[in-house]
Design a protein around this motif. Structure first.
Motif, PDB file in Angstrom:
ATOM      1  N   PRO A 148       0.830  -1.206   0.000  1.00  0.00           N
ATOM      2  CA  PRO A 148       0.000   0.000   0.000  1.00  0.00           C
ATOM      3  C   PRO A 148       0.867   1.260   0.000  1.00  0.00           C
ATOM      4  O   PRO A 148       2.013   1.233   0.428  1.00  0.00           O
ATOM      5  CB  PRO A 148      -0.779  -0.091   1.314  1.00  0.00           C
ATOM      6  CG  PRO A 148      -0.536  -1.442   1.860  1.00  0.00           C
ATOM      7  CD  PRO A 148       0.667  -2.004   1.188  1.00  0.00           C
ATOM      8  N   GLN A 149       0.291   2.338  -0.478  1.00  0.00           N
ATOM      9  CA  GLN A 149       0.965   3.637  -0.393  1.00  0.00           C
ATOM     10  C   GLN A 149       1.038   4.021   1.072  1.00  0.00           C
ATOM     11  O   GLN A 149       0.080   3.826   1.818  1.00  0.00           O
ATOM     12  CB  GLN A 149       0.171   4.686  -1.169  1.00  0.00           C
ATOM     13  CG  GLN A 149       0.772   6.066  -1.095  1.00  0.00           C
ATOM     14  CD  GLN A 149       0.004   7.064  -1.964  1.00  0.00           C
ATOM     15  OE1 GLN A 149      -0.801   6.691  -2.786  1.00  0.00           O
ATOM     16  NE2 GLN A 149       0.263   8.329  -1.754  1.00  0.00           N
TER      17      GLN A 149
ATOM     18  N   PHE B 111       1.297   0.889   7.018  1.00  0.00           N
ATOM     19  CA  PHE B 111       1.298   1.906   5.971  1.00  0.00           C
ATOM     20  C   PHE B 111       0.225   2.968   6.167  1.00  0.00           C
ATOM     21  O   PHE B 111       0.455   4.131   5.864  1.00  0.00           O
ATOM     22  CB  PHE B 111       1.156   1.266   4.585  1.00  0.00           C
ATOM     23  CG  PHE B 111       2.413   0.610   4.100  1.00  0.00           C
ATOM     24  CD1 PHE B 111       3.496   1.365   3.691  1.00  0.00           C
ATOM     25  CD2 PHE B 111       2.520  -0.767   4.074  1.00  0.00           C
ATOM     26  CE1 PHE B 111       4.665   0.765   3.242  1.00  0.00           C
ATOM     27  CE2 PHE B 111       3.684  -1.379   3.628  1.00  0.00           C
ATOM     28  CZ  PHE B 111       4.757  -0.610   3.220  1.00  0.00           C
ATOM     29  N   TYR B 112      -0.951   2.582   6.623  1.00  0.00           N
ATOM     30  CA  TYR B 112      -2.016   3.577   6.792  1.00  0.00           C
ATOM     31  C   TYR B 112      -1.917   4.332   8.112  1.00  0.00           C
ATOM     32  O   TYR B 112      -2.144   5.528   8.164  1.00  0.00           O
ATOM     33  CB  TYR B 112      -3.393   2.926   6.671  1.00  0.00           C
ATOM     34  CG  TYR B 112      -3.726   2.511   5.269  1.00  0.00           C
ATOM     35  CD1 TYR B 112      -3.739   3.441   4.235  1.00  0.00           C
ATOM     36  CD2 TYR B 112      -4.003   1.198   4.966  1.00  0.00           C
ATOM     37  CE1 TYR B 112      -4.028   3.061   2.935  1.00  0.00           C
ATOM     38  CE2 TYR B 112      -4.303   0.811   3.669  1.00  0.00           C
ATOM     39  CZ  TYR B 112      -4.317   1.747   2.661  1.00  0.00           C
ATOM     40  OH  TYR B 112      -4.609   1.371   1.384  1.00  0.00           O
ATOM     41  N   PHE B 113      -1.618   3.616   9.183  1.00  0.00           N
ATOM     42  CA  PHE B 113      -1.668   4.244  10.506  1.00  0.00           C
ATOM     43  C   PHE B 113      -0.316   4.359  11.198  1.00  0.00           C
ATOM     44  O   PHE B 113      -0.218   4.986  12.246  1.00  0.00           O
ATOM     45  CB  PHE B 113      -2.624   3.465  11.416  1.00  0.00           C
ATOM     46  CG  PHE B 113      -4.024   3.380  10.894  1.00  0.00           C
ATOM     47  CD1 PHE B 113      -4.863   4.488  10.921  1.00  0.00           C
ATOM     48  CD2 PHE B 113      -4.515   2.203  10.363  1.00  0.00           C
ATOM     49  CE1 PHE B 113      -6.147   4.414  10.439  1.00  0.00           C
ATOM     50  CE2 PHE B 113      -5.802   2.110   9.877  1.00  0.00           C
ATOM     51  CZ  PHE B 113      -6.622   3.224   9.912  1.00  0.00           C
ATOM     52  N   GLY B 114       0.705   3.707  10.677  1.00  0.00           N
ATOM     53  CA  GLY B 114       1.998   3.718  11.341  1.00  0.00           C
ATOM     54  C   GLY B 114       1.991   2.890  12.610  1.00  0.00           C
ATOM     55  O   GLY B 114       2.769   3.133  13.529  1.00  0.00           O
ATOM     56  N   LEU B 115       1.110   1.895  12.669  1.00  0.00           N
ATOM     57  CA  LEU B 115       0.948   1.054  13.854  1.00  0.00           C
ATOM     58  C   LEU B 115       1.115  -0.409  13.492  1.00  0.00           C
ATOM     59  O   LEU B 115       0.992  -0.781  12.323  1.00  0.00           O
ATOM     60  CB  LEU B 115      -0.460   1.239  14.450  1.00  0.00           C
ATOM     61  CG  LEU B 115      -0.842   2.632  14.917  1.00  0.00           C
ATOM     62  CD1 LEU B 115      -2.320   2.668  15.278  1.00  0.00           C
ATOM     63  CD2 LEU B 115       0.002   3.040  16.111  1.00  0.00           C
ATOM     64  N   GLY B 116       1.314  -1.228  14.505  1.00  0.00           N
ATOM     65  CA  GLY B 116       1.295  -2.667  14.297  1.00  0.00           C
ATOM     66  C   GLY B 116      -0.137  -3.167  14.340  1.00  0.00           C
ATOM     67  O   GLY B 116      -1.030  -2.503  14.885  1.00  0.00           O
ATOM     68  N   VAL B 117      -0.365  -4.336  13.785  1.00  0.00           N
ATOM     69  CA  VAL B 117      -1.718  -4.895  13.751  1.00  0.00           C
ATOM     70  C   VAL B 117      -2.211  -5.226  15.168  1.00  0.00           C
ATOM     71  O   VAL B 117      -3.406  -5.327  15.408  1.00  0.00           O
ATOM     72  CB  VAL B 117      -1.785  -6.118  12.805  1.00  0.00           C
ATOM     73  CG1 VAL B 117      -1.135  -7.339  13.417  1.00  0.00           C
ATOM     74  CG2 VAL B 117      -3.194  -6.402  12.385  1.00  0.00           C
ATOM     75  N   GLU B 118      -1.306  -5.356  16.105  1.00  0.00           N
ATOM     76  CA  GLU B 118      -1.666  -5.632  17.498  1.00  0.00           C
ATOM     77  C   GLU B 118      -1.737  -4.352  18.335  1.00  0.00           C
ATOM     78  O   GLU B 118      -1.591  -4.389  19.550  1.00  0.00           O
ATOM     79  CB  GLU B 118      -0.648  -6.603  18.122  1.00  0.00           C
ATOM     80  CG  GLU B 118      -0.552  -7.936  17.413  1.00  0.00           C
ATOM     81  CD  GLU B 118      -1.834  -8.756  17.477  1.00  0.00           C
ATOM     82  OE1 GLU B 118      -2.581  -8.615  18.477  1.00  0.00           O
ATOM     83  OE2 GLU B 118      -2.091  -9.524  16.545  1.00  0.00           O
ATOM     84  N   ALA B 119      -1.985  -3.226  17.717  1.00  0.00           N
ATOM     85  CA  ALA B 119      -2.044  -1.938  18.418  1.00  0.00           C
ATOM     86  C   ALA B 119      -3.113  -1.954  19.505  1.00  0.00           C
ATOM     87  O   ALA B 119      -4.140  -2.620  19.385  1.00  0.00           O
ATOM     88  CB  ALA B 119      -2.335  -0.823  17.420  1.00  0.00           C
ATOM     89  N   THR B 120      -2.856  -1.196  20.544  1.00  0.00           N
ATOM     90  CA  THR B 120      -3.807  -1.076  21.645  1.00  0.00           C
ATOM     91  C   THR B 120      -4.641   0.192  21.465  1.00  0.00           C
ATOM     92  O   THR B 120      -4.331   1.046  20.620  1.00  0.00           O
ATOM     93  CB  THR B 120      -3.062  -0.972  22.994  1.00  0.00           C
ATOM     94  OG1 THR B 120      -2.332   0.266  22.999  1.00  0.00           O
ATOM     95  CG2 THR B 120      -2.125  -2.151  23.203  1.00  0.00           C
TER      96      THR B 120
ATOM     97  N   ALA C  52      -0.881  -6.619   8.576  1.00  0.00           N
ATOM     98  CA  ALA C  52       0.230  -5.906   9.213  1.00  0.00           C
ATOM     99  C   ALA C  52       0.722  -4.770   8.327  1.00  0.00           C
ATOM    100  O   ALA C  52       0.999  -3.665   8.816  1.00  0.00           O
ATOM    101  CB  ALA C  52       1.367  -6.876   9.522  1.00  0.00           C
ATOM    102  N   ASP C  53       0.816  -5.023   7.011  1.00  0.00           N
ATOM    103  CA  ASP C  53       1.234  -3.968   6.077  1.00  0.00           C
ATOM    104  C   ASP C  53       0.263  -2.794   6.105  1.00  0.00           C
ATOM    105  O   ASP C  53       0.678  -1.635   6.150  1.00  0.00           O
ATOM    106  CB  ASP C  53       1.328  -4.509   4.651  1.00  0.00           C
ATOM    107  CG  ASP C  53       2.559  -5.360   4.406  1.00  0.00           C
ATOM    108  OD1 ASP C  53       3.476  -5.345   5.261  1.00  0.00           O
ATOM    109  OD2 ASP C  53       2.586  -6.043   3.362  1.00  0.00           O
TER     110      ASP C  53
ATOM    111  N   LEU D 132      -9.270  -6.019   9.900  1.00  0.00           N
ATOM    112  CA  LEU D 132      -8.254  -6.343   8.882  1.00  0.00           C
ATOM    113  C   LEU D 132      -7.829  -7.793   8.972  1.00  0.00           C
ATOM    114  O   LEU D 132      -7.593  -8.453   7.958  1.00  0.00           O
ATOM    115  CB  LEU D 132      -7.008  -5.472   9.073  1.00  0.00           C
ATOM    116  CG  LEU D 132      -7.026  -4.038   8.602  1.00  0.00           C
ATOM    117  CD1 LEU D 132      -5.719  -3.348   8.981  1.00  0.00           C
ATOM    118  CD2 LEU D 132      -7.265  -3.952   7.114  1.00  0.00           C
ATOM    119  N   ARG D 133      -7.716  -8.286  10.187  1.00  0.00           N
ATOM    120  CA  ARG D 133      -7.265  -9.661  10.390  1.00  0.00           C
ATOM    121  C   ARG D 133      -8.228 -10.662   9.771  1.00  0.00           C
ATOM    122  O   ARG D 133      -7.816 -11.712   9.307  1.00  0.00           O
ATOM    123  CB  ARG D 133      -7.112  -9.951  11.873  1.00  0.00           C
ATOM    124  CG  ARG D 133      -6.066  -9.102  12.532  1.00  0.00           C
ATOM    125  CD  ARG D 133      -5.998  -9.420  14.007  1.00  0.00           C
ATOM    126  NE  ARG D 133      -5.607  -8.218  14.716  1.00  0.00           N
ATOM    127  CZ  ARG D 133      -5.790  -8.022  15.991  1.00  0.00           C
ATOM    128  NH1 ARG D 133      -6.365  -8.930  16.728  1.00  0.00           N
ATOM    129  NH2 ARG D 133      -5.397  -6.911  16.554  1.00  0.00           N
TER     130      ARG D 133
END
Length: 163
Positions: A3-4, A134-143, A129-130, A119-120
């Motif tokens: 993603p961009q 890419f969109y939020f600057g976070l990991g998929v496990e963000a709190t 995870a990408d 997303l998962r």
């Protein structure tokens, strides 16, 4: 294809040319219902041209309501929705008139977190995870706390369907 990256905290990030071309296909697929279940086409009047503008977008369900999350932050569709005072249409098989109400920044984090959790379920672990990065600057496990720190940069709209 990655993603961009929209993770930089800026007011407006124009999409890459390949994103704009891909949107045409996305509009077609979401309009006729051949895209993932949460995908819809948002149609809103252009703020300067007055012509209908269409964009494929993922609808996020949270506590019984539907929401739209602006992954690119201050995107053109966000500006158009604001100029149209929330009047828009959503299409997935059929067109429904809607009102989009922008949430204050303090109320966005839970919906954005729900988007990340969804997303998962809609993509592979690597793709989820990408997208989170890419969109939020976070990991998929963000709190919720992680999301709250960036929520002001990502407009969220509650969808009210008109009968």
């Amino acid at each position: 294809m990655k993603p961009q990256s929209y993770a930089a905290r800026t007011r407006y990030r124009p999409p890459a040319p390949w994103y704009r071309r891909l949107n045409r296909l996305g509009v077609l697929l979401t309009s006729i219902g051949l895209a993932p279940r949460d995908a819809v086409t948002l149609q809103v009047r252009g703020r300067t041209s007055g012509r209908p503008r269409r964009i494929p977008i993922l609808r996020t369900r949270y506590l019984g309501d539907d929401y739209l999350v602006a992954l690119a932050g201050e995107a053109q569709w966000v500006r158009n929705v604001r100029a149209a005072r929330g009047q828009a249409a959503i299409r997935r098989g059929r067109t429904r008139q809607v009102h989009l109400e922008e949430l204050p920044a303090a109320e966005r984090a839970e919906i954005i977190l729900q988007y990340l959790w969804a997303l998962r379920g809609r993509s592979s672990a690597t793709s989820a995870a990408d997208q989170a990065r890419f969109y939020f600057g976070l990991g998929v496990e963000a709190t919720l706390g992680d999301v709250a720190t960036i929520a002001a940069f990502y407009p969220v709209f509650r969808i009210t369907y008109r009968t």
